[in-house]
Structures are given as structure tokens and as C-alpha cells.
Scaffold this active site. Structure first.
Site, PDB file in Angstrom:
ATOM      1  CB  ALA A   1      -0.921   0.003   1.221  1.00 28.34           C
ATOM      2  CB  CYS A   2       2.329   3.526  -2.134  1.00 21.39           C
ATOM      3  SG  CYS A   2       1.624   3.531  -3.804  1.00 21.39           S
ATOM      4  CG  ASP A   3      -0.581   9.318  -0.956  1.00 19.23           C
ATOM      5  OD1 ASP A   3      -1.430   9.183  -0.074  1.00 19.23           O
ATOM      6  OD2 ASP A   3      -0.471  10.340  -1.654  1.00 19.23           O
TER       7      ASP A   3
ATOM      8  N   GLY B   1      -1.270   4.128  -4.781  1.00 18.56           N
ATOM      9  CA  GLY B   1      -1.608   2.755  -5.156  1.00 18.56           C
ATOM     10  C   GLY B   1      -1.149   2.372  -6.537  1.00 18.56           C
TER      11      GLY B   1
ATOM     12  CB  VAL C   1      -2.889   4.144   2.353  1.00 15.37           C
ATOM     13  CG1 VAL C   1      -3.336   4.164   3.798  1.00 15.37           C
ATOM     14  CG2 VAL C   1      -1.429   3.744   2.280  1.00 15.37           C
TER      15      VAL C   1
END
Length: 593
Positions: free
Chosen positions: A391-393, A395, A424
Site C-alpha cells: 500500500a502506497c499513497d 496505489g 492506503v
């Protein structure tokens, strides 16, 4: 400690707000690029290949298509399909109420319309009698949409028009006096705190589109997407770094410059915070050169790759854009090189710094966040992991690369576990989930999925924790378990597989394609329950409104059950061939309370 908690809470709230803004823009970047390319190639008379006929597409795309998509997406973020439609209707009121492109208005009316519809549903939906759901759903949405469109036309539209004019005049004034580069003093540190998508897509892109619509290009598109500052820092590590940071920097530099994934250089700056000066120096230099040499883009460059920048550059801006990117890289390289040459560390402290940061965060929260090292000491904790999500800011970029790396390691190790990636904000709490995220986003990840297992890494592309995760899964095959007693296998979806003592509500899934069938099935089953003297409530709900626990018995067809199984793991299901008549329905009535 209290102060640390407060700062962490503020940071998470800022990230959430920024992510909400960028979340309305990110899914529609492709449409924004389509408009930009159409304008760049065919706008009459300033395009590369001017065409009066194709030019007729440019203004409708700008004034109607893009704001409606943004409003639709903003509404969907709040209340799925109904919210999306409400958001689009409300946004139309802003569009026709002004001659300005209403991107900021869409970012207000989309979520606001959906939120009001959601509150309306919470008040009235449970009070609707069986058989009247379709009338309520259609007319509540239609009436509220009409009201919001009129409200937007008379109130929000004029206010946003004045606000847009002020914002446009302010930006133009700042550009004229050459003060725009000073904005990078804020933008560059904010990027390293994983607010890059929030600033770029949530703020600069909407303002940039309005400016590009007026003058044909905008330097605002380049302020966050410029790969120059990150490239300079990574090249400095390549030549003057030490240890692991030096060896990993060349590959990261290629991804930063050509791939446009800015998150790749953030851990290097976090490892040595003084390098933020290099990022600021590069950002200020780049923006100064862009504004001085007439740089600018027709549309957003997403991701921030030099290739994307060249594709959407204005016809007269190539020289300024290239010089601005290279100038930013040179300045950030020089400053970073000076800092690194005076560095006394060995360069092997990257992992140590990441662990120290993670420990401090856990302490500030008053709890320890489970991580790979703890899991390795107790291999059994991996036994229930069925899925790994990066998960990143946004996606997209960095999480996709991290997922690809771990997926490859799993494949080589013969581990059959799903590895995917997402933003996220889209994480959903579920059992059997291992979430891998960047340290700066660990707080938000933990809030979204408190029951999942969490691993926080400094760099998605090079973390020793991946090997620890692989080793832990491999170790599971070497742990000798005591023989387990075989449990009787219960067929999923059958009467025998249902624990009726836990059922507190019976549900039928309603959706637009089969709304009438679900409503009739609910009514018939409810009548059968009443005749049998049973009191368990029977409701028709949307698939996303269910709570994932055994207290819900959902009656579905085989086709619908496949969609249900993807979303939920703990609800109980009864699969029938026909929702209106099936002998299983009578058997269920007999066994329910």
C-alpha cells in the site's frame, strides 16, 4: 510523548485530506491527458496539426467531461454508485453556473452531494416498507440531485467563479514577479512526507488546467512532477554515497527519471534529513528556469517522468522544460554531493535508521506494531496469512514495484500467496492479510486495517524485510505440527454449512440490474417468516453494506455468490437456484429464530 502523538495525528489527518483531494484527480488523469494531447495536437490555430473539426472537442472536454468525471469520482469515494451519480448531478450545477472550467467546484460538489445523500439514506432507508425500496432509491437520489444542482448553480458556481478568478490572478501575479519558485520551499519537504500526490494532483493539477485553458500551457504541472531534484540526489549517492545506499542508487535514479516514481528517492532523504536542502535547491532552480524560459505543459504529467513531460509539453516550451529539469538535477546534485562528502557515516545505517524510526513511531502510539522481525521469531504468526498487499499513497508506482519484487521472490521460493498493491485509502480490514507499506504511511495503514499484520519498510525497492517475510513463509513448511483432528467438511452455501444459532439478520443483495427481483424475494421471505412466527429481520441491502461476520445470512444465486466471496470471508451464505422459489428457502425458514 503526548506531543509526538499530537504531531503524528496531525500528519495523518493532513495526509488523509490530501489523499481525498488527489483521489478525485488520480483516476481521471488519463482523461486529463487525453484533453491535453487533443489540445496540443489539434487546437486551432496553435496546435501541432491545427484542425477546426477536431478542435470542437477541446472545449466540451474541458468544461463538461473533466469536471463531471471529477465530481462523479468524488461522489463515489463517499457513497459508491449512488453517491457518484449524486456527485455528477451536483457538479453539473456548478458547470452551467459559470463560464470558468469548474474543477475546484467539482471537488466540492461531488463529495458534498454524496455525503448528503448518504445521511439521507441513514435516516430513511431502514424505515422504507418492503416493496417500496426502488421508489425511495430512485426518487431520493433524483430529488436531492435536483436540489444540489440548483444550489450549485445559484450559490457555489458564482462563489467558485470569483474564487477561481482570484486564484488565477494570484498565480499570474506571482509568476510575473518571479516568486513562484519559492513555493518549492514548501513543496519539496511535503513530497518527502508522502504528500506528493496530494499537492500535485489535489492542488496544482486543478489550478494548472484552468491556467492551461487560458494561455495554452501551465508551469504548475511541472512544480511537483519535476524529476530533476530526485535525480540529482540519487546521482550524488551513486558517486559519493557509501554502502547499500550507494549500490542501490543507480537503479533508483533510472526509475526516478524515466519511470517518474518520486517515492523512490524519499528514503534516501529521510535517512539524511539535511538532503532536503538539495531537494529544495533543485525544485526552486527548476521552477525558476521553467518560468524564465517559457516552460509549461498542456496537461498533467503523471507519472512525473521525463518521457511524460516531453509528451505533454507545449509546442513552444520544449527548451524551457528540458533546461528546467536538467538544471534542477544539477543543483540538487551539487548540494547533495557536498553534504555526502562531509558525511562521516559508513552508509550501512540505512536499515538501522529505518528500524529506529519505526520503533519511535510505535512508542509514540503506545503500542508496538507487529513487524517482520517479530513474526520471524514466531513463524506460526504467518500461518494465517492468505494475501499480501503493498500500500502506497496513490496505489500505483512504488507499491506496484514492491509487489512485483516480492511476487518474484515468492515464485522463486515456491510460495503460493497472492501479492497485490493498492492505495492506503482503499485498504479493507480483513483476516489473513499482511500489509506492507512505507514507514511514513504506517500510521494510516494501521488505522485502516487494525486486524492485519503490518510490515513497514523504508524503500519498496530494497528492503531486507522481504527476505525475512520469504524466510518466515518457507519456515512454515519445516514446522512439525501435531496431527490435527479432521473436521467434517461443510459445503459452502448449503443448509448444512450454516450455523443458524448465530444468524441475527437475513439479507438479499439488491443492485440496479436486479433490484425488483431482490425486493420481491425479500418481501416473500419476510412474509414466510411472519407466517412461521419467526422474528429474525429480513432486509435487502447493497453488497457493500454488509458487515463481515456470521450474524448475517445472505441468500444469493450461484453467480452472485462469486462476487460475494471476493469481498467477504465470514458471512454465512445460502446459495439457491432461484431467489423466489427454492426448497432451501423453506428449510431456512424452519431453522431460523
Amino acid at each position: 510523548m503526548a506531543q509526538a502523538k499530537k504531531q503524528s495525528s496531525i500528519k495523518v489527518k493532513v495526509q488523509k485530506f490530501g489523499t481525498a483531494l488527489s483521489g478525485m484527480i488520480m483516476p481521471n488523469i488519463g482523461a486529463i491527458i487525453a484533453w491535453g494531447l487533443t489540445a496540443a495536437f489539434f487546437m486551432y490555430p496553435h496546435g501541432w496539426f491545427p484542425n477546426k473539426e477536431i478542435n470542437n472537442l477541446v472545449n466540451p472536454m474541458l468544461r463538461f467531461l473533466l469536471p463531471l468525471l471529477i465530481g462523479y469520482t468524488g461522489g463515489k469515494m463517499v457513497d459508491d454508485d449512488r453517491g457518484a451519480v449524486a456527485g455528477a448531478i451536483g457538479t453539473l450545477g456548478v458547470i452551467v453556473g459559470t463560464d470558468q472550467p469548474m474543477f475546484l467546484g467539482a471537488m466540492i460538489m461531488g463529495p458534498l452531494s454524496a455525503w448528503l445523500l448518504k445521511k439521507l439514506d441513514q435516516v430513511f432507508q431502514d424505515k422504507i416498507k418492503s416493496g417500496f425500496e426502488m421508489i425511495y432509491n430512485n426518487f431520493s437520489l433524483g430529488i436531492l440531485g435536483m436540489i444540489m444542482a440548483i444550489f450549485a448553480y445559484f450559490i457555489i458556481g458564482p462563489v467558485m467563479e470569483v474564487g477561481s478568478q482570484w486564484a488565477s490572478a494570484g498565480v499570474n501575479a506571482i509568476i510575473r514577479v518571479h516568486l513562484l519558485p519559492l513555493a518549492n520551499i514548501i513543496i519539496e519537504p511535503a513530497k518527502v512526507l508522502f504528500l506528493n500526490n496530494a499537492i500535485g494532483n489535489g492542488i496544482l493539477v486543478p489550478l494548472g488546467i484552468q491556467q492551461a485553458a487560458q494561455v495554452g500551457k501551465s508551469v504548475l504541472f511541472l512544480m511537483e512532477s519535476n524529476p530533476g531534484p530526485g535525480l540529482g540526489i540519487l546521482l550524488a549517492f551513486t558517486l559519493f554515497g557509501k554502502g547499500k545506499s550507494k549500490s542501490s542508487a543507480p537503479g533508483a535514479a533510472i526509475i526516478e527519471f524515466f519511470g517518474g516514481v518520486h517515492e523512490i528517492y524519499f528514503p534516501y532523504v529521510l535517512m539524511k534529513p539535511s538532503l532536503i536542502l538539495a531537494a529544495i535547491g533543485g525544485g526552486v532552480t527548476g521552477t525558476f528556469l521553467f518560468t524564465t524560459l517559457g516552460g509549461g505543459l498542456k496537461a498533467a504529467a503523471s507519472p512525473g517522468s521525463i518521457l511524460a513531460i516531453l509528451l505533454v509539453s507545449a509546442k513552444d516550451a520544449y527548451f524551457g522544460n528540458i533546461v528546467g529539469v536538467l538544471g534542477a538535477a544539477v543543483v540538487s546534485f551539487i548540494i547533495a554531493a557536498i553534504i555526502l562528502k562531509h558525511d562521516k557515516s559508513t552508509g550501512e545505517d540505512l536499515d538501522a535508521k529505518q528500524k529506529e524510526m519505526q520503533a519511535m513511531k510505535a512508542e509514540s502510539k503506545g503500542q508496538a506494531m507487529p513487524e517482520a522481525e517479530d513474526a520471524h521469531e514466531s513463524v506460526k504468526s504467518y500461518e494465517n496469512v492468505k494475501k499480501v498487499i503493498f500500500a502506497c499513497d496513490a496505489g500505483m508506482g512504488s507499491s506496484a514495484m514492491g509487489a512485483s519484487l516480492l511476487r518474484d521472490k515468492f515464485k522463486k521460493a515456491g510460495i503460493d500467496v497472492s501479492v497485490t498493491n493498492t492505495a492506503v485509502r482503499n485498504l479493507k480490514d480483513e483476516d489473513g492479510l499482511l500489509v506492507v507499506t512505507q514507514e511514513e504511511l504506517a500510521d494510516r495503514s494501521l488505522q485502516k486495517t487494525p486486524h492485519a499484520m503490518h510490515v513497514a519498510v523504508g524503500n519498496f525497492l530494497s528492503s531486507p524485510k522481504y527476505d525475512t517475510i520469504v524466510a518466515s513463509f518457507k519456515a512454515l513448511t519445516q514446522v512439525e505440527d501435531k496431527p490435527k483432528q479432521e473436521k467434517p467438511v461443510k459445503k459452502v452455501g448449503s443448509i448444512d454449512g450454516i450455523d443458524f444459532s448465530k444468524v441475527k439478520e437475513v439479507n438479499f443483495i439488491r443492485h440496479d440490474q436486479h433490484l425488483g427481483t431482490a425486493t420481491m424475494a425479500t418481501s416473500l421471505f419476510s412474509d414466510a417468516m411472519k407466517k412461521a412466527g419467526k422474528t429474525t429481520p429480513v432486509k435487502a441491502v447493497r453488497i457493500n453494506e454488509l458487515t463481515d461476520d456470521p450474524s448475517h445470512l445472505v441468500i444469493v444465486t450461484p453467480a452472485a455468490n462469486k462476487n460475494l466471496a471476493v469481498r467477504y470471508s465470514d458471512i454465512q451464505t445460502l446459495v439457491v437456484k432461484n431467489l423466489l422459489q427454492d426448497k432451501k428457502l423453506n428449510e431456512a425458514v424452519e431453522k431460523l429464530n
